[in-house]
Design a protein around this motif. Sequence first.
Motif, short mmCIF file in Angstrom:
data_model
loop_
_atom_site.label_atom_id
_atom_site.label_comp_id
_atom_site.label_asym_id
_atom_site.label_seq_id
_atom_site.Cartn_x
_atom_site.Cartn_y
_atom_site.Cartn_z
N ASP A 158 20.70 50.11 -52.08
CA ASP A 158 21.67 49.09 -52.46
C ASP A 158 23.01 49.77 -52.80
OD1 ASP A 158 22.93 46.80 -53.26
OD2 ASP A 158 21.74 46.50 -55.08
N ARG A 203 19.13 44.22 -65.78
CA ARG A 203 18.85 43.04 -64.97
C ARG A 203 17.35 42.89 -64.72
NH1 ARG A 203 21.14 44.36 -60.46
NH2 ARG A 203 23.21 43.57 -60.95
N THR A 206 20.44 52.75 -56.12
CA THR A 206 21.65 51.95 -56.19
C THR A 206 22.87 52.86 -56.13
OG1 THR A 206 22.94 50.42 -57.56
CG2 THR A 206 21.49 51.95 -58.72
N LEU A 220 13.64 54.11 -60.25
CA LEU A 220 15.05 53.71 -60.14
C LEU A 220 15.95 54.92 -60.30
CD1 LEU A 220 17.35 51.54 -60.12
CD2 LEU A 220 17.01 51.37 -62.60
N SER A 226 20.55 41.67 -54.88
CA SER A 226 19.93 42.67 -55.76
C SER A 226 18.82 42.05 -56.60
CB SER A 226 20.99 43.30 -56.66
OG SER A 226 22.00 43.93 -55.89
N THR A 227 19.03 40.81 -57.06
CA THR A 227 18.00 40.14 -57.85
C THR A 227 16.74 39.91 -57.02
OG1 THR A 227 19.74 39.01 -59.10
CG2 THR A 227 17.52 38.12 -59.26
N LEU A 256 14.95 43.29 -56.48
CA LEU A 256 14.23 43.72 -57.68
C LEU A 256 12.89 43.00 -57.77
CD1 LEU A 256 16.92 44.06 -60.49
CD2 LEU A 256 15.47 45.85 -59.55
N GLN A 276 22.49 49.51 -65.76
CA GLN A 276 22.80 48.13 -65.43
C GLN A 276 21.66 47.47 -64.66
OE1 GLN A 276 26.54 49.05 -63.44
NE2 GLN A 276 27.67 47.92 -65.02
N VAL A 277 21.10 48.19 -63.71
CA VAL A 277 19.97 47.65 -62.95
C VAL A 277 18.76 47.47 -63.86
CG1 VAL A 277 18.44 48.03 -60.99
CG2 VAL A 277 20.85 48.70 -60.85
N TYR A 290 13.93 52.30 -55.88
CA TYR A 290 15.17 51.50 -55.78
C TYR A 290 16.34 52.42 -56.07
CZ TYR A 290 18.19 47.37 -56.34
OH TYR A 290 19.17 46.43 -56.20
N GLU A 336 25.92 50.28 -58.86
CA GLU A 336 25.82 50.13 -60.30
C GLU A 336 25.16 51.37 -60.88
OE1 GLU A 336 24.84 45.67 -61.30
OE2 GLU A 336 23.59 46.33 -59.64
#
Length: 457
Positions: free
Chosen positions: A173, A136, A125, A149, A104-105, A108, A132-133, A123, A128
């Motif tokens: 993700d 990060r 997800t 997102l 995930s890192t 991103l 939360q994303v 993106y 999460e």
Amino acid sequence: MPNKVRATRPQYRCAECGFEFAKWVGRCSECQAWGSVEERGSATPLARIVAGAPTSKARPIGEVDIESARATKTGVDELDRVLGGGIVPGAVVLMAGEPGVGKSTLLLEVAYQWSSKVGRSLYLTGEESAGQVRLRAERTGNLHEEMYLAAESDLSAVLGQVDEVKPSLLIIDSVQTMSSMNVDGVAGGVSQVRTVAAGLIALAKERNLPVVLVGHVTKDGSVAGPRVLEHLVDVVLQFEGDRHSTLRLLRGIKNRYGAADEVGCFELRDDGIIGVPDPSGLFLSRRDQAVEGTAVTVIVEGKRPMLGEVQALVAKTNLPAPRRAVSGLDSARIAMALAVLEKRGKVNLFQKDVFTATVGGMKLTEPAADLAVVLAVASAEREIALPADLVVLGEVGLAGEIRRVNGVGKRLAEALRLGFTKALVPPDAGPLPEGVRALVAHDLFTALDVLGLNKGK
């Protein structure tokens, strides 16, 4: 009498491996999966198939437009290296890896670079929350106004998000968390993963939209879900690394647009993940003088030569069964190498523990590292250090012979760049770069003699 038309029997196919059966069975005899055999329906004779309109007109191959198939750089150089120069419009990339490895890192970072240089990214997800994303991304400095997102787990909602945002890059993700209301089963099941993947692939091809899917892995490191998932996507990447090391390797497993054996190197930090264009220094210990029990070799990952160091420790023991501990190496191959060293090299390892390991979390499985392993063990047992500017290359056979490996010149050019001017190589190694002094050994006993390891303690 007119010929009777023989009734066709239904066919059954395994959803995991695609193996076909004449009748239904509970367990696939090919891949041993339970409950994966499904009915395909009655076979239809060719005469009953109605010809349909072609979806595209066939043209001479020289007139086919190739501009739509050119790769676009993602902005992450190491990822572009593995992809073969970038991501192709309409391509579907599956990136698999263990939990916490940094998938995930990395994605991103990809979304940020894409939004900064190419266009809008989306993106989605399912593991999460969006908050939360967002945290990060803020911690790693990956915030951009063209990054969109959302937290979604339904396939129809994903398609709705794409219609609304209209991104030029879509990241999911992960694919195991997505589900479709049109198919029975829980998210992550065989039918759900297959349906979701098929829907996303159709979306990518229809709109020429590159899609990156995150995938889970099983205990043995293979991609979770049906095997057909790997066949459907265009690119399969394996993201791997040791939890106790910051090094991460991105390996190409399948690539329809480039080489499938390329490797990208990354370093995972608190503030994000960065590419490592020159990773050789990560696998060498820093010291001012040579130490017994160490040997340096050069391996090739994909098309990239990298230096790796093998360390060995030999100690006496009173145990009836001496220990053989291995870290970063193939234990079966180490056992064979130690047996050859005792038999052909006349190095006594009776009632002695042998510990072998690599530096920096590197995994050495290439046969070219055999000679480095046996010389490191012999150096530790004889307490004689190898020259600090020496690299060793060669595969060791059961008869003690040293076999040639591929790309010796390319390997030694990388070693010379990092200051290694001596090389122990097998015979017929081919042309070597200028500045490297070659020491040739036909067998293991000769190699020990050349390096002065036959003198004993």
